[in-house]
Motif scaffolding. Structure first.
Motif, PDB file in Angstrom:
ATOM      1  N   LYS A   9      -9.601  -0.942   4.286  1.00 18.22           N
ATOM      2  CA  LYS A   9      -9.307  -1.886   3.206  1.00 18.22           C
ATOM      3  C   LYS A   9     -10.525  -2.761   2.861  1.00 18.22           C
ATOM      4  O   LYS A   9     -11.501  -2.820   3.633  1.00 18.22           O
ATOM      5  CB  LYS A   9      -8.125  -2.770   3.629  1.00 18.22           C
ATOM      6  N   LEU A  61      -0.993  -8.353  -2.633  1.00 22.15           N
ATOM      7  CA  LEU A  61      -1.366  -7.142  -1.897  1.00 22.15           C
ATOM      8  C   LEU A  61      -2.082  -6.154  -2.818  1.00 22.15           C
ATOM      9  O   LEU A  61      -3.132  -5.591  -2.464  1.00 22.15           O
ATOM     10  CB  LEU A  61      -0.097  -6.529  -1.294  1.00 22.15           C
ATOM     11  N   ARG A  85      -1.099   5.130  13.972  1.00 25.53           N
ATOM     12  CA  ARG A  85      -0.492   3.782  13.990  1.00 25.53           C
ATOM     13  C   ARG A  85      -0.807   3.069  15.313  1.00 25.53           C
ATOM     14  O   ARG A  85      -1.028   1.859  15.329  1.00 25.53           O
ATOM     15  CB  ARG A  85       1.031   3.871  13.796  1.00 25.53           C
ATOM     16  N   THR A  91       1.316  -4.542  12.480  1.00 27.55           N
ATOM     17  CA  THR A  91       1.043  -5.064  11.129  1.00 27.55           C
ATOM     18  C   THR A  91       0.503  -6.484  11.175  1.00 27.55           C
ATOM     19  O   THR A  91      -0.437  -6.830  10.465  1.00 27.55           O
ATOM     20  CB  THR A  91       2.336  -5.016  10.292  1.00 27.55           C
ATOM     21  N   ASN A 112      -5.591  -7.241   7.212  1.00 24.30           N
ATOM     22  CA  ASN A 112      -5.442  -6.495   8.468  1.00 24.30           C
ATOM     23  C   ASN A 112      -6.204  -5.166   8.510  1.00 24.30           C
ATOM     24  O   ASN A 112      -5.899  -4.279   9.290  1.00 24.30           O
ATOM     25  CB  ASN A 112      -3.969  -6.346   8.841  1.00 24.30           C
ATOM     26  N   GLY A 116      -2.346   2.837   7.610  1.00 19.98           N
ATOM     27  CA  GLY A 116      -1.994   4.160   8.123  1.00 19.98           C
ATOM     28  C   GLY A 116      -0.563   4.478   7.745  1.00 19.98           C
ATOM     29  O   GLY A 116       0.310   3.597   7.815  1.00 19.98           O
TER      30      GLY A 116
HETATM   31  P1  DAT Z   1       1.524  -1.751   7.601  1.00 18.88           P
HETATM   32  O1  DAT Z   1       0.227  -1.937   6.839  1.00 18.88           O
HETATM   33  O2  DAT Z   1       1.357  -2.071   9.056  1.00 18.88           O
HETATM   34  O3  DAT Z   1       2.158  -0.417   7.366  1.00 18.88           O
HETATM   35  P2  DAT Z   1       3.630  -2.831   5.899  1.00 18.88           P
HETATM   36  O4  DAT Z   1       3.768  -1.470   5.337  1.00 18.88           O
HETATM   37  O5  DAT Z   1       4.850  -3.514   6.396  1.00 18.88           O
HETATM   38  O6  DAT Z   1       2.539  -2.871   7.063  1.00 18.88           O
HETATM   39  O7  DAT Z   1       2.990  -3.789   4.808  1.00 18.88           O
HETATM   40  C1  DAT Z   1       1.911  -3.323   4.001  1.00 18.88           C
HETATM   41  C2  DAT Z   1       0.873  -4.405   3.914  1.00 18.88           C
HETATM   42  O8  DAT Z   1       1.422  -5.527   3.222  1.00 18.88           O
HETATM   43  C3  DAT Z   1       0.428  -4.967   5.265  1.00 18.88           C
HETATM   44  O9  DAT Z   1      -0.603  -4.195   5.833  1.00 18.88           O
HETATM   45  C4  DAT Z   1      -0.038  -6.328   4.887  1.00 18.88           C
HETATM   46  C5  DAT Z   1       0.900  -6.724   3.764  1.00 18.88           C
HETATM   47  N1  DAT Z   1       2.034  -7.539   4.264  1.00 18.88           N
HETATM   48  C6  DAT Z   1       3.101  -7.089   4.954  1.00 18.88           C
HETATM   49  N2  DAT Z   1       3.938  -8.096   5.267  1.00 18.88           N
HETATM   50  C7  DAT Z   1       3.360  -9.218   4.746  1.00 18.88           C
HETATM   51  C8  DAT Z   1       3.711 -10.600   4.714  1.00 18.88           C
HETATM   52  N3  DAT Z   1       4.836 -11.032   5.275  1.00 18.88           N
HETATM   53  N4  DAT Z   1       2.866 -11.456   4.089  1.00 18.88           N
HETATM   54  C9  DAT Z   1       1.723 -11.022   3.506  1.00 18.88           C
HETATM   55  N5  DAT Z   1       1.336  -9.741   3.501  1.00 18.88           N
HETATM   56  C10 DAT Z   1       2.133  -8.854   4.102  1.00 18.88           C
END
Ligand code: DAT
Ligand code: MG
Length: 150
Positions: A9, A61, A85, A91, A112, A116
Motif C-alpha cells: 500500500k 480507504l 495472512r 488488521t 497497515n 492480502g
Molecule cells: P484486512 O486489510 O486485514 O483484510 P479489512 O478487510 O477488514 O482488513 O479492512 C480493509 C482495510 O480497511 C484495512 O486494511 C484497513 C481499513 N480498515 C478496516 N477497519 C477499519 C477501521 N475500523 N477504521 C479505519 N480503517 C479501517
C-alpha cells in the motif's frame, strides 16, 4: 491451488518498505506468479473494497489506496491465502504479532502497509481483477534441485 492478491500500500511505498515486504513473502516460499507497479483508478479501488462500501472509513480507504503507486503481486500455492495472512498479521497493527509485517512495522489501522486476500474465493476474484491472464507466469515451481518447468 490457491491464489492470493498482495498489495503493497501507499504508506509502505512512501516508507521504502516494498523490498522488505517482498522479501518476507519470498522467504515464506509463497510462489510469485505476477507483479507490477500501478496507480489504482478510483473505479478499481472501489471494486476491490466493495465489501466495505457501507463502512464509515470507506471513503478515506479508497482515497488513500489511490493516492500513490502501489506494487501488486499475485502469489500461488496450497494454503497461499492463510499463509499470506499469517505473514501480514492482524488488521489492527497494535494487535498484530511481532514477526508479522504489520506487527513489526505498523501501528495505525488506516496505515497497515499491505493487503492480502481474506478467502480462497476472494483470492481468485482479486487476482483476476488486477491481472490479465497473459500477465501471470504460472507453470513453474522450485524444489531442492532448482527450477522445475511443466
Ligand atoms: P484486512 O486489510 O486485514 O483484510 P479489512 O478487510 O477488514 O482488513 O479492512 C480493509 C482495510 O480497511 C484495512 O486494511 C484497513 C481499513 N480498515 C478496516 N477497519 C477499519 C477501521 N475500523 N477504521 C479505519 N480503517 C479501517
Ligand atoms: Mg480484507
Amino acid at each position: 491451488m490457491e491464489r492470493t492478491l498482495i498489495i503493497i500500500k501507499p504508506d509502505a511505498m512512501q516508507r521504502g518498505l516494498a523490498g522488505e515486504i517482498i522479501k518476507r513473502f519470498e522467504q515464506r516460499g509463497l510462489k510469485i506468479i505476477g507483479m507490477k507497479l500501478l496507480r489504482l483508478s478510483r473505479q478499481l479501488a472501489e471494486k476491490h473494497y466493495d465489501v466495505h462500501r457501507e463502512r464509515p472509513f470507506f471513503g478515506g480507504l479508497v482515497d488513500y489506496i489511490i493516492s500513490a503507486p502501489v506494487v501488486v503481486m499475485a502469489r500461488e500455492g496450497s494454503d497461499a491465502v492463510l499463509a499470506a495472512r499469517a505473514t501480514i498479521g492482524a488488521t489492527k497493527p497494535a494487535e498484530a504479532a511481532a514477526g508479522t509485517i504489520r506487527g513489526d512495522f505498523a501501528l495505525e489501522i488506516g496505515r497497515n502497509l499491505v493487503h492480502g486476500s481474506d478467502s480462497v474465493e476472494n483470492g481468485v476474484i482479486e487476482v483476476a481483477n488486477f491481472f490479465s491472464a497473459d500477465e501471470l507466469c504460472g507453470g513453474w515451481s522450485r524444489d531442492v534441485d532448482g527450477w522445475v518447468f511443466e
